[in-house]
Design an enzyme around this catalytic site. Sequence first.
Site, short mmCIF file in Angstrom:
data_model
loop_
_atom_site.label_atom_id
_atom_site.label_comp_id
_atom_site.label_asym_id
_atom_site.label_seq_id
_atom_site.Cartn_x
_atom_site.Cartn_y
_atom_site.Cartn_z
N TRP A 178 -1.95 2.33 11.65
CA TRP A 178 -1.80 1.25 10.66
C TRP A 178 -0.81 0.19 11.12
CZ3 TRP A 178 -5.40 1.56 7.15
CH2 TRP A 178 -5.88 2.82 6.79
N ILE A 179 -0.76 -0.07 12.42
CA ILE A 179 0.28 -0.98 12.89
C ILE A 179 -0.23 -2.43 12.92
CG2 ILE A 179 1.93 -1.46 14.75
CD1 ILE A 179 2.21 1.31 13.21
N THR A 180 0.48 -3.27 12.19
CA THR A 180 0.16 -4.70 12.19
C THR A 180 0.43 -5.23 13.61
OG1 THR A 180 0.77 -4.80 9.86
CG2 THR A 180 0.68 -6.91 11.05
N GLU A 203 4.67 -1.01 3.63
CA GLU A 203 6.15 -0.91 3.61
C GLU A 203 6.64 -0.07 2.43
OE1 GLU A 203 8.52 -4.18 4.83
OE2 GLU A 203 6.90 -5.07 5.99
N GLN A 226 -8.28 -17.99 -27.06
CA GLN A 226 -7.01 -17.28 -26.99
C GLN A 226 -7.05 -16.12 -25.97
OE1 GLN A 226 -5.42 -14.80 -30.29
NE2 GLN A 226 -3.89 -16.42 -30.48
N GLN A 248 -11.38 -12.16 -13.46
CA GLN A 248 -11.95 -12.11 -14.81
C GLN A 248 -12.13 -13.53 -15.38
OE1 GLN A 248 -12.94 -9.25 -15.81
NE2 GLN A 248 -13.70 -9.84 -17.83
N LEU A 292 6.15 2.72 12.82
CA LEU A 292 6.80 3.85 12.16
C LEU A 292 5.73 4.86 11.70
CD1 LEU A 292 9.43 5.10 10.87
CD2 LEU A 292 8.84 3.83 8.79
N ASP A 304 14.57 -2.37 4.02
CA ASP A 304 15.28 -3.01 2.90
C ASP A 304 15.05 -4.52 2.90
OD1 ASP A 304 16.37 -0.76 1.79
OD2 ASP A 304 18.39 -1.05 2.58
N PRO A 362 -0.74 8.95 11.79
CA PRO A 362 -1.90 9.42 11.01
C PRO A 362 -1.51 10.46 9.96
CG PRO A 362 -2.45 9.32 13.35
CD PRO A 362 -1.00 9.00 13.25
C1 LIG Z 1 -2.72 -3.33 6.22
C2 LIG Z 1 -1.61 -2.36 6.54
C3 LIG Z 1 -0.61 -2.75 7.43
C4 LIG Z 1 0.41 -1.85 7.77
N1 LIG Z 1 1.33 -2.21 8.73
C5 LIG Z 1 2.22 -1.27 9.17
C6 LIG Z 1 3.09 -1.57 10.27
O1 LIG Z 1 3.09 -2.69 10.81
N2 LIG Z 1 3.92 -0.58 10.72
C7 LIG Z 1 3.97 0.65 10.15
O2 LIG Z 1 4.75 1.49 10.60
N3 LIG Z 1 3.15 0.97 9.10
C8 LIG Z 1 2.28 0.04 8.61
N4 LIG Z 1 1.44 0.35 7.56
C9 LIG Z 1 1.48 1.69 6.99
C10 LIG Z 1 2.00 1.75 5.57
O3 LIG Z 1 3.38 1.53 5.55
C11 LIG Z 1 1.59 3.13 4.99
O4 LIG Z 1 0.19 3.06 4.79
C12 LIG Z 1 2.30 3.46 3.72
O5 LIG Z 1 3.66 3.70 3.96
C13 LIG Z 1 1.69 4.69 3.03
O6 LIG Z 1 1.50 5.73 3.91
P1 LIG Z 1 0.07 6.49 3.96
O7 LIG Z 1 -0.96 5.44 4.08
O8 LIG Z 1 0.13 7.53 5.00
O9 LIG Z 1 -0.09 7.15 2.53
P2 LIG Z 1 0.51 8.60 2.07
O10 LIG Z 1 1.94 8.68 2.41
O11 LIG Z 1 -0.39 9.66 2.55
O12 LIG Z 1 0.37 8.47 0.49
C14 LIG Z 1 -0.85 8.72 -0.21
C15 LIG Z 1 -0.55 8.64 -1.71
O13 LIG Z 1 0.41 9.66 -2.06
C16 LIG Z 1 1.53 9.06 -2.69
N5 LIG Z 1 2.75 9.80 -2.35
C17 LIG Z 1 3.17 10.22 -1.13
N6 LIG Z 1 4.35 10.84 -1.21
C18 LIG Z 1 4.70 10.82 -2.53
C19 LIG Z 1 5.82 11.32 -3.26
N7 LIG Z 1 6.84 11.93 -2.66
N8 LIG Z 1 5.83 11.11 -4.61
C20 LIG Z 1 4.81 10.47 -5.24
N9 LIG Z 1 3.72 10.00 -4.59
C21 LIG Z 1 3.67 10.17 -3.25
C22 LIG Z 1 1.58 7.64 -2.16
O14 LIG Z 1 2.31 6.78 -3.03
C23 LIG Z 1 0.09 7.30 -2.10
O15 LIG Z 1 -0.36 6.92 -3.37
C24 LIG Z 1 0.44 -0.56 7.18
C25 LIG Z 1 -0.55 -0.19 6.25
C26 LIG Z 1 -1.57 -1.07 5.93
C27 LIG Z 1 -2.63 -0.63 4.96
#
Ligand SMILES: Cc1cc2nc3c(=O)[nH]c(=O)nc-3n(C[C@H](O)[C@H](O)[C@H](O)COP(=O)(O)OP(=O)(O)OC[C@H]3O[C@@H](n4cnc5c(N)ncnc54)[C@H](O)[C@@H]3O)c2cc1C
Length: 379
Positions: free
Chosen positions: A156-158, A363, A279, A336, A125, A240, A128
């Site tokens: 970022w595809i697993t 996700e 504690q 820690q 899904l 979901d 870049p």
């Molecule tokens: C190890 C790993 C495995 C993955 N596996 C898969 C996979 O198998 N298939 C797949 O499709 N994807 C996969 N992903 C992708 C993953 O789902 C995305 O990295 C994730 O959805 C975030 O997208 P982004 O990295 O582009 O960050 P961005 O969307 O660029 O977000 C950057 C920051 O901005 C914040 N942000 C963005 N929009 C908003 C908003 N509207 N309001 C507030 N804050 C916002 C985000 O919360 C984040 O803190 C994987 C990622 C990793 C790291």
Amino acid sequence: MNFLLNEQVELVAATARDFAEKHIRPDMMMWDEEQIFPVDALHKAGELGLMGVLVPHEYGGAGLGYHEYMHVIMEIAAVCGSVGLSVAAHNSLCTGHMLQFGNEEQKKKYLPKLATAEWIGAWGLTEPNTGSDAGNMQCVATRDGNDWIINGTKSWITHGNSGNVAVVIARTGEPRTSRNCTAFIVERGTPGFSAGKKENKLGMRASETAEMIFDNCRIADSQRLGEVGDGFVQAMKVLDGGRISIAALSLGIAKGAYKAALQYAKERKQFDKPIAEFQGIAFKLADMATRIEAAELLTSQAADLKNRGEKVTRESAMAKYYASEVAVAVSTDAVQIFGGYGYTKDYPAEKFYRDSKLCTIGEGTSEIQKLVIAREVLR
Ligand SMILES: Cc1cc2nc3c(=O)[nH]c(=O)nc-3n(C[C@H](O)[C@H](O)[C@H](O)COP(=O)(O)OP(=O)(O)OC[C@H]3O[C@@H](n4cnc5c(N)ncnc54)[C@H](O)[C@@H]3O)c2cc1C
């Protein structure tokens, strides 16, 4: 917490625990260090029914429900987050998408291979330039007679490199219009489909994360999942369920970190007594235990609703959001409690700490979960 466990869930959890101890623990630090994706371990998990937990028997799966699934992911992640992530992505995303939206022919062709892990699945899904804003994707599929031609990059595809088959969501309509994406099944080896850069990650290093590149990749219309224009809605429904598995992944990591820290706190002596008697440390352990149980209740609630076929958007987002933040907090406290030893690879705390952070990102980030929850509560 075990009041939601029944005999069947306990049996499945024991199978996953035994698998993790025998087939993951001995090599997991080497896989982590060298970023080796342990595909043989996943094949072994497939033999045990752990790679098609929710797939009905008629398609070669274990035919179990979400409670069993949640416990499988928790048990594996309590040993190694990386393998937990790969098992979760394979079950929930690629396999889960085909299970929910494939036609009979597609299910018969692909689910038996995926459920036994003869084939490893990937799900594309993210791109870049479009992560949280996935609906604005740039990867396009254009109709050409009875075929589709896909162009673009998924990032970022697993299992983006090692996956034998991928579900790919591509844009088939105008940008920023509704119902403009469609899901397709693309097999590894299809001309024009290749793997790109493999990510060098902070944690989850043994779970392969790579780009998938589509360059005039031609596939038959029979590889389309569901109706043209339904891809994004399908993806949200898949997530979901997927978010329950990331909540379970988070819980497993938190439980593994807590268990190690609890034991260490009882054994490590400073000022002539176990550090657990201070504690400052005992209260940390109390917070860790309380947060884990609260996260498990939320995750069990989402699993229960899902088993009953009810809508879980709100509950799975809550479980994923809360459990993933708990995983980060608990594994931070674990480091820690281990003190300087927690900062080394001789003890398990640092790996839980590194692996946990993915849970607040993959996700859907914590911020996106809060958007989903807010939308649901403001309805
Ligand atoms: C190890 C790993 C495995 C993955 N596996 C898969 C996979 O198998 N298939 C797949 O499709 N994807 C996969 N992903 C992708 C993953 O789902 C995305 O990295 C994730 O959805 C975030 O997208 P982004 O990295 O582009 O960050 P961005 O969307 O660029 O977000 C950057 C920051 O901005 C914040 N942000 C963005 N929009 C908003 C908003 N509207 N309001 C507030 N804050 C916002 C985000 O919360 C984040 O803190 C994987 C990622 C990793 C790291």
